[in-house]
Design an enzyme around this catalytic site. Structure first.
Site, mmCIF file in Angstrom:
data_model
loop_
_atom_site.group_PDB
_atom_site.id
_atom_site.type_symbol
_atom_site.label_atom_id
_atom_site.label_comp_id
_atom_site.label_asym_id
_atom_site.label_seq_id
_atom_site.Cartn_x
_atom_site.Cartn_y
_atom_site.Cartn_z
ATOM 1 N N CYS A 40 0.820 -1.223 0.000
ATOM 2 C CA CYS A 40 0.000 0.000 0.000
ATOM 3 C C CYS A 40 0.848 1.264 0.000
ATOM 4 C CB CYS A 40 -0.966 -0.019 1.176
ATOM 5 S SG CYS A 40 -2.031 -1.460 1.161
ATOM 6 N N HIS A 55 -3.565 6.935 2.239
ATOM 7 C CA HIS A 55 -3.928 5.618 1.708
ATOM 8 C C HIS A 55 -5.307 5.273 2.270
ATOM 9 C CE1 HIS A 55 -4.159 1.519 0.753
ATOM 10 N NE2 HIS A 55 -3.880 1.074 1.963
ATOM 11 N N ASN A 108 -10.127 -0.395 -0.335
ATOM 12 C CA ASN A 108 -8.671 -0.274 -0.312
ATOM 13 C C ASN A 108 -8.114 -0.848 -1.618
ATOM 14 O OD1 ASN A 108 -5.929 -0.638 0.061
ATOM 15 N ND2 ASN A 108 -6.101 -1.546 2.106
HETATM 16 C C1 LIG Z 1 -10.129 -5.465 9.280
HETATM 17 C C2 LIG Z 1 -10.812 -4.480 10.213
HETATM 18 C C3 LIG Z 1 -11.853 -3.689 9.461
HETATM 19 C C4 LIG Z 1 -11.499 -5.257 11.327
HETATM 20 O O1 LIG Z 1 -12.115 -4.352 12.219
HETATM 21 P P1 LIG Z 1 -11.890 -4.551 13.795
HETATM 22 O O2 LIG Z 1 -12.653 -3.490 14.466
HETATM 23 O O3 LIG Z 1 -10.396 -4.569 14.006
HETATM 24 O O4 LIG Z 1 -12.558 -5.939 14.041
HETATM 25 P P2 LIG Z 1 -11.903 -7.272 14.651
HETATM 26 O O5 LIG Z 1 -10.947 -7.881 13.681
HETATM 27 O O6 LIG Z 1 -11.398 -6.955 16.037
HETATM 28 O O7 LIG Z 1 -13.195 -8.189 14.765
HETATM 29 C C5 LIG Z 1 -14.281 -7.862 15.616
HETATM 30 C C6 LIG Z 1 -15.326 -8.925 15.451
HETATM 31 O O8 LIG Z 1 -15.969 -8.791 14.169
HETATM 32 C C7 LIG Z 1 -15.933 -10.036 13.461
HETATM 33 N N1 LIG Z 1 -15.802 -9.778 12.054
HETATM 34 C C8 LIG Z 1 -14.664 -9.713 11.302
HETATM 35 N N2 LIG Z 1 -14.970 -9.431 10.034
HETATM 36 C C9 LIG Z 1 -16.314 -9.308 9.970
HETATM 37 C C10 LIG Z 1 -17.202 -9.026 8.919
HETATM 38 N N3 LIG Z 1 -16.791 -8.802 7.661
HETATM 39 N N4 LIG Z 1 -18.525 -8.961 9.204
HETATM 40 C C11 LIG Z 1 -18.981 -9.164 10.450
HETATM 41 N N5 LIG Z 1 -18.175 -9.456 11.500
HETATM 42 C C12 LIG Z 1 -16.856 -9.516 11.245
HETATM 43 C C13 LIG Z 1 -14.724 -10.752 14.036
HETATM 44 O O9 LIG Z 1 -14.851 -12.146 13.855
HETATM 45 C C14 LIG Z 1 -14.788 -10.360 15.491
HETATM 46 O O10 LIG Z 1 -15.754 -11.152 16.123
HETATM 47 P P3 LIG Z 1 -15.520 -11.654 17.643
HETATM 48 O O11 LIG Z 1 -15.435 -10.391 18.449
HETATM 49 O O12 LIG Z 1 -16.727 -12.468 17.902
HETATM 50 O O13 LIG Z 1 -14.225 -12.406 17.603
HETATM 51 C C15 LIG Z 1 -9.762 -3.498 10.838
HETATM 52 O O14 LIG Z 1 -8.961 -4.179 11.759
HETATM 53 C C16 LIG Z 1 -8.885 -2.855 9.797
HETATM 54 O O15 LIG Z 1 -9.328 -2.036 9.012
HETATM 55 N N6 LIG Z 1 -7.573 -3.193 9.782
HETATM 56 C C17 LIG Z 1 -6.638 -2.652 8.867
HETATM 57 C C18 LIG Z 1 -6.952 -3.079 7.467
HETATM 58 C C19 LIG Z 1 -5.795 -3.627 6.736
HETATM 59 O O16 LIG Z 1 -5.016 -4.343 7.265
HETATM 60 N N7 LIG Z 1 -5.663 -3.286 5.460
HETATM 61 C C20 LIG Z 1 -4.640 -3.779 4.623
HETATM 62 C C21 LIG Z 1 -3.352 -3.109 4.740
HETATM 63 S S1 LIG Z 1 -3.296 -1.408 4.437
#
Ligand SMILES: CC(C)(COP(=O)(O)OP(=O)(O)OC[C@H]1O[C@@H](n2cnc3c(N)ncnc32)[C@H](O)[C@@H]1OP(=O)(O)O)[C@@H](O)C(=O)NCCC(=O)NCCS
Length: 329
Positions: free
Chosen positions: A116, A256, A286
């Site tokens: 990214c 980004h 993204n």
């Molecule tokens: C991926 C992302 C949106 C997840 O959001 P988050 O708030 O961190 O959520 P978590 O991963 O802690 O998951 C929270 C809960 O939602 C659930 N969950 C994950 N994806 C889900 C989806 N698409 N729909 C519904 N629930 C979902 C998880 O299983 C978890 O459930 P649990 O609490 O029962 O275990 C966030 O972490 C993010 O944007 N990260 C950076 C993105 C990234 O890496 N981009 C690429 C590189 S730039």
């Protein structure tokens, strides 16, 4: 900043596939829903490459628009750099395909991979060729078809990514106070496990890999989230400090497009209004290396940037990599 030449921006272009993948579409594929995705990421839909579309076709379409905007012919390009982690194929490089599509027969062309952060890495590289006096006109492209490496059975990652391409043309100027005036690039390979896509020399594609779906993106989103929140504000502050930009001097931040919440929390930390960041994640998700040049093209065409304005780019991604840059339009 003591260079003889400046590397100024003279044209941009972008290309997005027609096909839209909405949150409702995804909720039919995995256990998710529109409300969760919008609330956690800000994404409403993303564009997905159709049949016959690829990283090189999108990159070429963006490149043609950038050439039009700059009033240049492809034959006037001295170099093409494509930032991508979803290349046309392992080799030849995507940049070679783009050059061929533009009708070029000997213009140098190569790819760069910094996930990214790739566009900022490539922009900095292109600018340095100009500042060093080797080339006058460089096309820098960020292009991805992430849909080809997304696991559409993994709800934690498949909601995030989209396809697209953005292109920017840098040209030599005698005024080194304009154009790309600052960039800093960083990487920490110890963070490789946070985000990866394994096919390669260590793990060649074979039947076992297909069984475990390891040919697709593996993401530890929470780890990246924490890293990104910290880095984002730091990188903007660094860019403003080195380029001596006050909040008033800074017209726009082009981050980004990783997650609306990450962008919002950084803007809050910096005590800047959300309008200072150009965000299109709701429409495109993204798009990795393509996200900044697509947003830059959009901001320019929407009249959000005018000659004399300063814009800060900030990115982070797999590697881990992170980078920032200051462009004076
Ligand atoms: C991926 C992302 C949106 C997840 O959001 P988050 O708030 O961190 O959520 P978590 O991963 O802690 O998951 C929270 C809960 O939602 C659930 N969950 C994950 N994806 C889900 C989806 N698409 N729909 C519904 N629930 C979902 C998880 O299983 C978890 O459930 P649990 O609490 O029962 O275990 C966030 O972490 C993010 O944007 N990260 C950076 C993105 C990234 O890496 N981009 C690429 C590189 S730039």
């Amino acid at each position: 900043m003591s260079n003889t030449f400046g590397a100024i921006l003279t044209g941009t272009g972008s290309a997005l596939p027609e096909k839209r993948l909405t949150n409702d579409d995804l909720s039919k594929m995995v256990d998710t829903n529109d409300e969760w995705i919008v609330q956690r990421t800000g994404i409403k839909e993303r564009r997905i490459a159709g049949e016959g579309e690829s990283t090189a076709t999108l990159a070429t379409a963006a490149a043609r628009k950038a050439l039009d905007a700059a009033g240049l012919k492809a034959s006037e390009l001295d170099l093409i750099i494509v930032a991508t982690i979803t290349p046309e194929m392992i080799f030849p490089s995507t940049a070679c395909f783009v050059a061929a599509s533009l009708g070029l027969r000997s213009t140098p062309a190569f790819d760069m991979a910094a996930a990214c952060s790739g566009f900022i890495y490539a922009l900095n590289t292109g600018a340095n060729f100009i500042k060093a006096g080797q080339y006058k006109t460089v096309m820098v492209i960020g292009a991805e078809t992430l849909s080809r490496i997304v696991d559409y059975t993994d709800r934690a990652s498949c909601i995030l990514f989209g396809d697209g391409a953005g292109a920017a043309i840098l040209q030599r100027s005698n005024d080194s106070s304009k154009g790309l005036v600052y960039a800093s690039l960083h990487a920490d390979g110890n963070g490789a496990e946070a985000m990866k896509c394994m096919p390669g020399s260590l793990h060649p594609v074979n039947a076992a890999m297909l069984d475990t779906r390891d040919q697709y993106i593996k993401l530890k989103g929470r780890e990246v989230y924490k890293f990104a929140v910290t880095k984002f504000a730091e990188l903007i502050e660094d860019a403003m400090r080195v380029a001596e930009l006050s909040k008033d001097d800074l017209r726009l931040i082009i981050p980004h497009q990783v997650n609306q919440r990450i962008i919002d929390s950084a803007m809050e930390k910096l005590e800047m209004g959300p309008e200072k960041a150009h965000v299109n994640i709701d429409r495109y998700g993204n798009t990795s290396a393509a996200s900044i040049p697509i947003a830059l093209d959009e901001a320019l065409r929407a009249g959000r940037l005018s000659p004399g304005d300063a814009v800060v780019f900030v990115a982070f991604g797999a590697g881990l990599t992170w980078a920032n840059a200051v462009l004076k339009i």
